[in-house]
Design an enzyme around this catalytic site. Structure first.
Site, short mmCIF file in Angstrom:
data_model
loop_
_atom_site.label_atom_id
_atom_site.label_comp_id
_atom_site.label_asym_id
_atom_site.label_seq_id
_atom_site.Cartn_x
_atom_site.Cartn_y
_atom_site.Cartn_z
N ASP A 125 -0.59 4.28 0.72
CA ASP A 125 -1.14 5.25 1.67
C ASP A 125 -0.48 5.10 3.03
O ASP A 125 0.03 4.03 3.39
CB ASP A 125 -2.66 5.10 1.79
CG ASP A 125 -3.10 3.72 2.24
OD1 ASP A 125 -2.49 2.72 1.81
OD2 ASP A 125 -4.08 3.62 3.02
N ASP A 151 6.29 1.61 7.07
CA ASP A 151 4.92 1.12 6.82
C ASP A 151 4.26 1.92 5.70
O ASP A 151 3.50 2.83 5.97
CB ASP A 151 4.11 1.21 8.10
CG ASP A 151 2.76 0.54 8.00
OD1 ASP A 151 2.55 -0.24 7.07
OD2 ASP A 151 1.90 0.82 8.87
N GLU A 207 -5.23 0.80 2.38
CA GLU A 207 -4.95 -0.20 3.42
C GLU A 207 -5.09 0.41 4.80
O GLU A 207 -5.59 -0.24 5.73
CB GLU A 207 -3.55 -0.78 3.24
CG GLU A 207 -3.32 -2.09 3.97
CD GLU A 207 -2.92 -1.93 5.43
OE1 GLU A 207 -3.00 -2.92 6.18
OE2 GLU A 207 -2.50 -0.82 5.83
N GLU A 208 -4.66 1.66 4.95
CA GLU A 208 -4.71 2.31 6.26
C GLU A 208 -6.08 2.91 6.54
O GLU A 208 -6.34 3.36 7.66
CB GLU A 208 -3.64 3.42 6.35
CG GLU A 208 -2.21 2.94 6.18
CD GLU A 208 -1.71 2.13 7.35
OE1 GLU A 208 -2.52 1.78 8.23
OE2 GLU A 208 -0.51 1.83 7.39
N HIS A 267 3.35 4.00 12.62
CA HIS A 267 2.25 4.87 13.05
C HIS A 267 2.68 5.85 14.15
O HIS A 267 1.83 6.54 14.72
CB HIS A 267 1.04 4.06 13.53
CG HIS A 267 0.36 3.28 12.46
ND1 HIS A 267 -0.97 2.90 12.52
CD2 HIS A 267 0.81 2.77 11.28
CE1 HIS A 267 -1.30 2.22 11.44
NE2 HIS A 267 -0.23 2.12 10.67
N GLU A 278 4.22 -5.79 4.63
CA GLU A 278 3.97 -5.20 5.95
C GLU A 278 5.19 -5.35 6.85
O GLU A 278 5.92 -6.35 6.77
CB GLU A 278 2.76 -5.85 6.61
CG GLU A 278 1.43 -5.53 5.97
CD GLU A 278 1.02 -4.08 6.13
OE1 GLU A 278 1.61 -3.37 6.97
OE2 GLU A 278 0.11 -3.65 5.41
N HIS A 290 0.83 -1.20 0.00
CA HIS A 290 0.00 0.00 0.00
C HIS A 290 0.86 1.24 0.00
O HIS A 290 1.91 1.31 0.65
CB HIS A 290 -0.96 0.01 1.19
CG HIS A 290 -0.33 0.01 2.54
ND1 HIS A 290 0.00 1.15 3.22
CD2 HIS A 290 0.02 -1.03 3.36
CE1 HIS A 290 0.51 0.84 4.40
NE2 HIS A 290 0.55 -0.48 4.50
#
Length: 377
Positions: A68, A99, A133-134, A348, A162, A66
């Site tokens: 995003d 990530d 995805e997020e 994150h 991931e 991903h």
């Protein structure tokens, strides 16, 4: 492999906060077109998706990832601008570094190196990329998989980038994930004055024993691959803001992360049985984020473990811990699915980062996996 670092930097510079892609996939597709990949953009709603494939033979190996990223949080708390990547003390800092823009960069450079050495592989290579995805994950990978299934295109092996590693690159690889299902419970009482409780019905008092029973329930013992199923109340809302009013309604949201010992019908039945014993008025809505999946010992697991050991000297452990990933949409098609990426210590978080050497090694690991699966013997 400096090109992996440079590509990761270029990706991080694009502020692709979900569901935005901010040009990341276009940048990656430029590299793939130069390798002979056919590109099929697949936008759904506000989400940017892409399917890129080179070759039409089986087996089909797919890199999935991903573009995003999650929001940055307070910019003033970052040591440097999250979208102006910098290298400090051997680490690349920026939102998405681990990530998972670092993984995407490593996938591209691994593929470039592999095809330079093996221009006629024994199979096909694909990239499945999404910018959802997020976020809600409703217009991303799940829609691309539905599109692939509709035309009979099957993935044999899928490597999701991931950040799976714990303390050092490759010490953990995810060969499965727990399922996730959320219940939205609305309990109906009767509003009234606190001084006259006989004329009201407090919804919390009515449902508290049931909530306690759900918390105490032993859902399953887990198994060799999964921990026991967990139940957590995640949101609880009631009240009018006044201290002399019994509220008339309560909303409770709960989530179960469940193993292969249960299915969604079991969960719904048991929850509704526990609630029904208490005799209060309620509504219950369910949202399934994904079922559990597991890739057992087999070709993909074996070559990934061997590649990690060769490049890093680490003997990786298999794990199904953590949250969900887009692998939950791919595994039900019959594909062998693994998650393999950098250390997840800062994902994150403020000052998200990845080791520069990690990126180099990750690209080499991905390249070795391609060699072990797709080189003609």
């Amino acid at each position: 492999m400096p090109s992996t670092l440079n590509l990761a930097i270029e990706l991080i510079r694009r502020p692709s906060i979900t569901p935005e892609d901010a040009g990341c996939q276009a940048l990656l597709c430029e590299r793939l077109v130069a390798l002979g990949f056919g590109i099929e953009p697949l936008p759904f709603g506000e989400v940017t998706n892409c399917w890129a494939r080179r070759g039409d033979a089986r087996p089909l190996f797919c890199f999935a990832g991903h573009t995003d990223v999650v929001p940055t949080g307070p910019l003033e708390h970052w040591t440097s601008d999250p979208f102006d990547p910098v290298i400090r003390d051997g680490r690349l800092y920026g939102r998405g570094a681990s990530d998972m823009k670092g993984s995407l960069a490593a996938m591209i450079t691994a593929t470039e190196g592999f095809l330079a050495a093996h221009p006629d592989p024994a199979g096909s290579i694909a990239f499945l990329m999404t910018s959802d995805e997020e976020g809600p994950a409703r217009d991303g990978t799940v829609k691309v998989i539905e599109w692939l299934e509709s035309r009979g295109e099957k993935i044999d092996y899928c490597l999701v980038g991931e950040p799976s590693s714990d303390r050092q690159l490759g010490d953990l690889i995810k060969n499965g994930r727990r399922g996730s299902i959320t219940g939205q419970l609305t309990v109906h009482g009767k509003q009234g004055h606190v001084a006259y409780p006989q004329r009201a019905k407090n919804p919390l008092h009515a449902c508290a024993p049931a909530l306690a029973a759900l918390i105490a329930e032993v859902w399953d013992p887990g198994n060799a691959f999964f921990p026991p199923t967990s139940f957590q109340i995640v949101n609880l809302n009631m009240g009018t803001g006044a201290d002399n009013v019994i509220p008339g309604q309560l909303e409770a949201q709960f989530n179960l992360r469940f193993s292969t010992e249960l299915d969604t019908d079991d969960i719904r039945r048991r929850v509704e049985t526990i609630l029904g014993r208490r005799g209060f008025d309620y509504d219950l809505d369910w949202h399934l984020s994904g079922n559990p999946f597991l890739t057992p010992q087999g070709a993909l697991v074996d070559v990934a473990r061997a590649a990690i050991a060769e490049i890093t000297g680490t003997e990786p452990q298999l794990s199904t811990a953590g949250g969900t990933s887009d692998g939950r949409f791919i595994a039900p098609t019959g594909a062998q699915v693994l998650e393999l990426g950098p250390v997840n210590a800062t994902i994150h978080q403020i000052d998200e980062c990845v080791g520069v050497q990690e990126l180099v090694q990750l690209s080499h690991i991905y390249g070795r996996i391609l060699e072990k699966l797709l080189v003609r013997r």
